[in-house]
Design a protein around this motif. Structure first.
Motif, PDB file in Angstrom:
ATOM      1  N   LEU A 151       0.839  -1.304   0.255  1.00 56.96           N
ATOM      2  CA  LEU A 151      -0.110   0.581  -0.104  1.00 56.96           C
ATOM      3  C   LEU A 151       0.499   0.819  -0.083  1.00 56.96           C
ATOM      4  CD1 LEU A 151      -2.517  -1.071   2.893  1.00 56.96           C
ATOM      5  CD2 LEU A 151      -2.937  -0.777   0.081  1.00 56.96           C
ATOM      6  N   GLU A 152       0.817   1.850  -1.133  1.00 60.76           N
ATOM      7  CA  GLU A 152       1.774   3.098  -1.301  1.00 60.76           C
ATOM      8  C   GLU A 152       1.414   4.509  -0.897  1.00 60.76           C
ATOM      9  OE1 GLU A 152       5.098   2.075  -4.622  1.00 60.76           O
ATOM     10  OE2 GLU A 152       2.714   1.881  -5.044  1.00 60.76           O
ATOM     11  N   GLY A 153       1.672   5.301  -0.134  1.00 64.81           N
ATOM     12  CA  GLY A 153       0.715   6.852  -0.542  1.00 64.81           C
ATOM     13  C   GLY A 153      -0.316   7.245   0.759  1.00 64.81           C
ATOM     14  N   SER A 154      -1.525   7.149  -0.081  1.00 70.27           N
ATOM     15  CA  SER A 154      -2.422   7.225   0.562  1.00 70.27           C
ATOM     16  C   SER A 154      -2.917   6.557   1.327  1.00 70.27           C
ATOM     17  CB  SER A 154      -3.504   8.217   0.205  1.00 70.27           C
ATOM     18  OG  SER A 154      -3.827   7.679  -0.981  1.00 70.27           O
ATOM     19  N   GLY A 155      -3.223   5.890   0.717  1.00 73.89           N
ATOM     20  CA  GLY A 155      -3.328   3.845   1.049  1.00 73.89           C
ATOM     21  C   GLY A 155      -2.112   3.364   2.391  1.00 73.89           C
ATOM     22  N   CYS A 156      -1.279   3.489   2.503  1.00 71.41           N
ATOM     23  CA  CYS A 156      -0.634   3.422   3.887  1.00 71.41           C
ATOM     24  C   CYS A 156      -1.091   4.176   4.670  1.00 71.41           C
ATOM     25  CB  CYS A 156       1.213   3.951   3.201  1.00 71.41           C
ATOM     26  SG  CYS A 156       2.378   3.492   4.780  1.00 71.41           S
ATOM     27  N   LEU A 157      -1.698   5.949   4.685  1.00 70.90           N
ATOM     28  CA  LEU A 157      -1.681   6.023   5.620  1.00 70.90           C
ATOM     29  C   LEU A 157      -3.602   5.858   6.555  1.00 70.90           C
ATOM     30  CD1 LEU A 157      -0.811  10.421   4.546  1.00 70.90           C
ATOM     31  CD2 LEU A 157       0.431   8.542   5.934  1.00 70.90           C
ATOM     32  N   VAL A 158      -4.115   5.472   4.791  1.00 71.55           N
ATOM     33  CA  VAL A 158      -5.138   4.450   5.631  1.00 71.55           C
ATOM     34  C   VAL A 158      -5.101   3.312   6.033  1.00 71.55           C
ATOM     35  CG1 VAL A 158      -7.333   3.245   5.036  1.00 71.55           C
ATOM     36  CG2 VAL A 158      -6.776   5.739   3.451  1.00 71.55           C
TER      37      VAL A 158
END
Lengths: 285, 95
Positions: free
Chosen positions: B40-47
């Protein structure tokens, strides 16, 4: 908003963390006793910040090895080298997984001469839990880890691990490591790691550790291995292995199982190299 | 009835914070012992990091928005969609 992608492009460090967790889950489900070593299993402060491993090292209770091997195969790991071919110490088998990479399965740690099952008991009795990839993994305690890292450094011709694992330890911690080395019959290897090898010149394994410290030719290595081998049977086994082609390594080099012709060619090359080296020595003397 | 979301018990995961704090937000996860690797990259990681604390969809959305300096309204639909996907593949549990 995302960005869910194929994890196969994950960096090695991420794969190593996850692989530790996968192996621990396999162990939990099958009552397999094992300890995670090195890499993310190293307790804080015992290695340089930012250092990452490229593979997973685990020490398994020898009597649980068959169960672990079966479990690794079940999830897709393939055994690429066996204990007899994995290294000079015949201490590890190397397993490969397309997603998780290498796992080195150890039944004993190079430098530890105590019986492998008893050594596992000693190392596991003080073991602690450490989260790796957010899952509890069992790792040796700080004293045991210091010894394991120094022994690894000794075998690798000296590494910066010694700075953190030994030099940075206070005298009481160093004493504890020395006591553990006595219990595990690992004093010579510890001495090699901390610059005290010359105190053990008469020990059968002295030459072997000297070879790892200072380097040398293949002949030097085999002479040292013969000197260290305990008993005539072990010496005879080593002597016949000297010129034998390591099929596991040849397979890794080729990326496929070697053919008979390739093994034969490599065998010839190995014998020729041994003869050349012997000839050079005769000339020098 | 309000559902809560959390990372499933059989998930192992690691984020760039564990590996290289200066790198772009990225989480790597799998279901142990036989799952595929997922990234999960970027905003996916933040979620994902928001899900690590668990909570209702509103709470997860608020946490992810705060981490990305975005307005809750701007990310609400995307967070809901990703959380749904993560539930479907079994890495997030809905209680």
């Amino acid at each position: 908003m995302t960005d869910e992608a194929d994890g196969r492009t994950a960096p090695i460090a991420a794969r190593v963390h996850l692989a530790h967790a996968v192996v621990q889950k396999l162990a939990d489900d099958r009552d397999i006793d094992l300890l995670h070593l090195k890499g993310p299993a190293v307790l804080p402060g015992l290695r340089a910040e930012g250092r990452h491993s490229s593979d997973v090292d685990v020490l398994v209770r020898p009597s649980h090895l068959a169960r672990l091997a079966e479990a690794l195969e079940w999830v897709g790991w393939e055994k690429r080298t066996d204990f007899s071919t994995g290294s000079v110490f015949a201490h590890a088998a190397n397993w490969w997984h397309d997603d998780w990479g290498w796992v080195d399965v150890h039944v004993h740690w190079p430098g530890v001469m105590a019986d492998a099952e008893e050594a596992f008991d000693v190392l596991s009795r003080t073991s602690v839990m450490l989260p790796i990839a957010h899952r509890d993994c069992r790792v040796p305690d700080r004293v045991s880890q210091r010894l394991i890292l120094v022994l690894h450094s000794a075998r690798s011709g000296g590494t910066s691990d010694v700075d953190h694992a030994w030099i940075a330890a206070d005298p009481a911690e160093q004493d504890a490591v020395r006591r553990l080395a006595v219990e595990l019959d690992a004093e010579v290897a510890l001495a090699a790691g901390i610059g005290e090898l010359e105190l053990h010149r008469s020990h059968p394994t002295y030459r072997l550790w000297k070879y790892f410290s200072d380097g040398g030719s293949r002949t030097d290595e085999w002479r040292a291995r013969l000197a260290a081998a305990s008993g005539p049977r072990a010496k005879a086994r080593l002597a016949t292995a000297v010129l034998r082609v390591n099929r596991d390594h040849l397979r890794m080099e080729l990326g496929r199982p070697p053919t008979r012709a390739e093994i034969r060619d490599r065998q010839r090359l190995r014998v020729r190299r041994a003869v050349d080296e012997l000839a050079r020595r005769v000339k020098r003397s | 009835m309000t559902h809560t979301y959390r990372i499933a018990d059989d998930v192992a995961w690691v984020s760039q914070e564990d590996l290289d704090a200066d790198a772009e937000p990225t989480a790597y996860l799998t279901r142990v012992p036989r799952g595929m690797p997922i990234m999960l990259e970027g905003s996916g990681c933040l979620v994902w990091l928001a899900l690590a604390d668990g909570g209702t969809l509103e709470e997860v959305t608020a946490s992810a928005a705060a981490m990305s300096d975005a307005a809750v309204e701007d990310v609400r639909d995307d967070v809901a969609e990703l959380v749904d996907q993560l539930v479907v593949i079994g890495v997030v549990r809905e209680d």
